[in-house]
Scaffold this active site. Structure first.
Site, PDB file in Angstrom:
ATOM      1  CD  GLU A   5      -2.814  -1.245   2.374  1.00  0.00           C
ATOM      2  OE1 GLU A   5      -3.990  -1.640   2.298  1.00  0.00           O
ATOM      3  OE2 GLU A   5      -2.249  -1.007   3.465  1.00  0.00           O
ATOM      4  CD  GLU A  41       4.468   1.996  13.674  1.00  0.00           C
ATOM      5  OE1 GLU A  41       5.031   1.250  14.492  1.00  0.00           O
ATOM      6  OE2 GLU A  41       3.583   1.604  12.864  1.00  0.00           O
ATOM      7  CG  HIS A 152      -9.246  38.028 -29.943  1.00  0.00           C
ATOM      8  ND1 HIS A 152      -9.787  39.018 -30.726  1.00  0.00           N
ATOM      9  CD2 HIS A 152      -9.359  36.877 -30.667  1.00  0.00           C
ATOM     10  CE1 HIS A 152     -10.193  38.507 -31.870  1.00  0.00           C
ATOM     11  NE2 HIS A 152      -9.960  37.207 -31.863  1.00  0.00           N
ATOM     12  CG  ASN A 153     -13.077  36.489 -30.344  1.00  0.00           C
ATOM     13  OD1 ASN A 153     -13.437  37.586 -30.768  1.00  0.00           O
ATOM     14  ND2 ASN A 153     -12.683  35.517 -31.144  1.00  0.00           N
ATOM     15  CD  GLU A 182     -12.905  41.385 -30.003  1.00  0.00           C
ATOM     16  OE1 GLU A 182     -12.977  41.785 -31.176  1.00  0.00           O
ATOM     17  OE2 GLU A 182     -12.246  40.386 -29.663  1.00  0.00           O
ATOM     18  CG  ASP A 184     -17.059  40.513 -31.708  1.00  0.00           C
ATOM     19  OD1 ASP A 184     -16.448  41.580 -31.575  1.00  0.00           O
ATOM     20  OD2 ASP A 184     -16.533  39.490 -32.180  1.00  0.00           O
ATOM     21  CG  HIS A 197     -16.462  34.686 -33.376  1.00  0.00           C
ATOM     22  ND1 HIS A 197     -15.994  33.862 -34.369  1.00  0.00           N
ATOM     23  CD2 HIS A 197     -15.594  35.730 -33.332  1.00  0.00           C
ATOM     24  CE1 HIS A 197     -14.894  34.373 -34.881  1.00  0.00           C
ATOM     25  NE2 HIS A 197     -14.630  35.508 -34.269  1.00  0.00           N
ATOM     26  CD  GLU A 231     -14.508  44.959 -33.502  1.00  0.00           C
ATOM     27  OE1 GLU A 231     -14.975  45.118 -34.650  1.00  0.00           O
ATOM     28  OE2 GLU A 231     -13.433  45.455 -33.121  1.00  0.00           O
ATOM     29  CG  ASN A 525      11.252   6.370 -13.381  1.00  0.00           C
ATOM     30  OD1 ASN A 525      10.538   6.851 -14.255  1.00  0.00           O
ATOM     31  ND2 ASN A 525      11.882   5.223 -13.521  1.00  0.00           N
TER      32      ASN A 525
END
Length: 539
Positions: A5, A41, A152-153, A182, A184, A197, A231, A525
């Site tokens: 385990e 432990e 943007h957008n 922005e 639109d 959009h 826009e 690893n």
């Protein structure tokens, strides 16, 4: 926990340890010889597992007895390793009080190994210069002198073809300090403008919901001005609805006239525009025309306008905005009807078409802004880098991603910052290297979304050209000593046996001669305590 385990737990923690070594740690922690680990432990096992020998070595290098750092010893560490030259003693006292877990240690002004580890892994141990975290730059210069965090957008939380539109896009952008969003806007049902959009399958949201969201979150992360890049694709009637929502919802936050009612000679500063929302968009006529009209308004006219939805005209008297541009040596005209009431809300950020730097210098005003596709902007950087630098010293520029980026991917903003472009708009919903670079620049200055450009990008007579840089300074080398990494994320969380082979890569972005990358060797690893051998990376 049985040994099997424990091994499984190690793999989940991104550690693939030698079985013999792992079993030795297990037996050492199993003080009850029960073949399992319980309570204290397991705590002992975990401490042995996460022990960082390389940090112990550094601790012992400065500690006389190997058990603690006295105040003077800690001051030596801060000065020599952390390069804290000023007020090192006061800083040491603050850090001991903050990170030493023992009350007796705090009283004696000493730092234990646990306290030392807590400090190294805290924000106070960050490599980022703390002097650059608050607002530390001059915020009283014209807007043209700043890089401005831009989206943007902003309404999209997915791709540009069929992604989802949501006010969540605005919330995320504004919370990360974005200062230009922005919107639109298109005609919607029931007379209500919608945001999406255009000509795609992206979902729709109401314009008034976007404005209400902006109102709520505009100044949570930054008190400096927010720019709404409109826009506008709406008919006259729905433009009037846009005006109503903007003025009623944003109220006194919306900037609808020059600050003092007079004609300015340069753009105002972020400091002067604190708490204000500015509209960027098309405008009828000039700012000079607006101010002249205001002076000529008589009392009866003013009363009539206040009782009307149209402060500057009426639907029966359409005003036509003519835009001319050259296309393959042919002059074409496009005619679009712009509502005067919406035009009047555009004050300092009038959108104009770019033809050439000479045309801009001879025909445009300082309050007019041109937008460039990334393709056009990159072409101008290569063809006329110095002219672009000089242009951006007096006029704002906005750059936006190519329309071919249907997956809402991003370009490298550094290329455009190199010529002083202020608004380099990013698809903030798309994580990756490009957004890391953007976040890196705007992390400074309290993350307020405004970063002062270097002086050679603010000079309209600048001779700087990023494509042909001539510098009076000697090249410098950055040396980074990489000690170790701890608790690194798994590459694939769904695979239990997915273990990383970590390394550290140091990258610098700037003009082409400065852009470089170096990396350490990798460690096989191990993502839990990867000791990288104190490699020195030079870039």
């Amino acid at each position: 926990m049985t040994f099997e385990e424990v091994r499984r737990l190690l793999r989940l923690m991104n550690v693939e340890m030698d079985q013999e070594y792992a079993f030795g740690l297990f037996q050492e922690a199993d003080m009850s010889n029960s073949g399992t680990l319980e309570g204290e432990e397991f705590v002992y096992f975990y401490q042995a597992l996460t022990k960082r020998t390389e940090v112990h070595e550094m601790f012992e290098q400065f500690s006389d007895d190997g058990q603690k750092l006295t105040l003077l010893e800690f001051v030596d560490f801060l000065r020599e390793e952390q390069k804290e030259r000023e007020r090192a003693t006061d800083l040491a006292l603050e850090l001991i009080d903050r990170y030493e877990p023992s009350e007796s240690g705090k009283l004696r002004h000493v730092l234990s190994l646990d306290g030392f580890l807590s400090y190294l892994c805290s924000k106070d141990g960050d490599i980022f210069n703390p002097a650059c975290l608050p607002i530390y730059q001059d915020m009283t210069q014209p807007l043209t002198h700043y890089f401005i965090s831009s989206s943007h957008n902003t309404y999209l939380v997915g791709d540009q073809l069929c992604g989802q539109s949501s006010v969540e896009g605005y919330i995320r952008a504004l919370k990360r300090g974005c200062r230009c969003v922005e919107v639109d806007v298109w005609d919607g049902p029931n007379g209500e403008p919608i945001v999406y959009h255009g000509h795609t399958l992206t979902s729709r949201i109401l314009f008034k919901d976007v404005v209400a969201t902006v109102k709520q979150y505009a100044f949570q992360a930054s008190e400096y001005p927010l720019i709404l890049s409109l826009e506008n694709h709406c008919t006259w009637e729905q433009q009037l609805t846009m005006v109503r929502h903007l003025t009623e919802i944003l109220d006194d936050q919306l900037l609808s006239s020059t600050l003092d009612g007079l004609l300015p000679t340069q753009l105002p500063s972020p400091e002067q525009l604190k708490g204000k929302i500015l509209v960027k968009g098309k405008k009828l006529g000039t700012l000079e025309d607006d101010l002249e009209d205001e002076e000529e308004v008589t009392e009866p006219q003013l009363e009539r306008q206040q009782g009307s939805e149209l402060p500057l005209g009426s639907p029966s008297e359409p005003v036509t905005l003519e835009l001319s541009h050259l296309n393959k040596d042919k002059k074409k005209k496009s005619r679009s009807v712009l509502c005067p009431a919406l035009s009047a809300l555009v004050v300092y950020l009038k959108s104009v078409s770019f033809r050439s730097f000479t045309h801009s210098k001879e025909n445009y005003h300082f309050y007019e802004i041109s937008s460039f596709s990334e393709t056009k902007a990159k072409s101008l950087v290569k063809e006329a880098g110095n002219e672009f630098v000089q242009h951006n010293a007096w006029q704002l520029s906005r750059v936006y991603p190519s329309g071919l980026r249907t997956d809402s991917s991003n370009y490298n903003p550094q290329e455009l910052w190199n010529v002083g472009c202020q608004m380099v708009a990013m698809n903030m919903q798309t994580a990756g290297l490009e957004m890391d670079i953007c976040d890196g620049l705007f992390r400074q200055n309290s993350g307020c979304g405004y970063v002062l450009k270097p002086d050679f990008l603010r000079d309209i007579q600048s001779s700087f050209n990023p494509e042909k840089p001539l510098s009076p300074f000697k090249a410098q080398t950055l040396l980074v000593q990489v000690i170790s990494g701890q608790q690194l994320p798994k590459v694939n969380n769904t695979k239990e046996r997915s273990i990383v082979d970590p390394l550290v890569r140091v990258e610098i972005y700037g003009i082409r001669p400065d852009t470089t990358c170096q990396e350490t060797n990798y460690v096989e690893n191990n993502g839990e305590t990867a000791v990288l051998g104190k490699e020195v990376v030079g870039v």
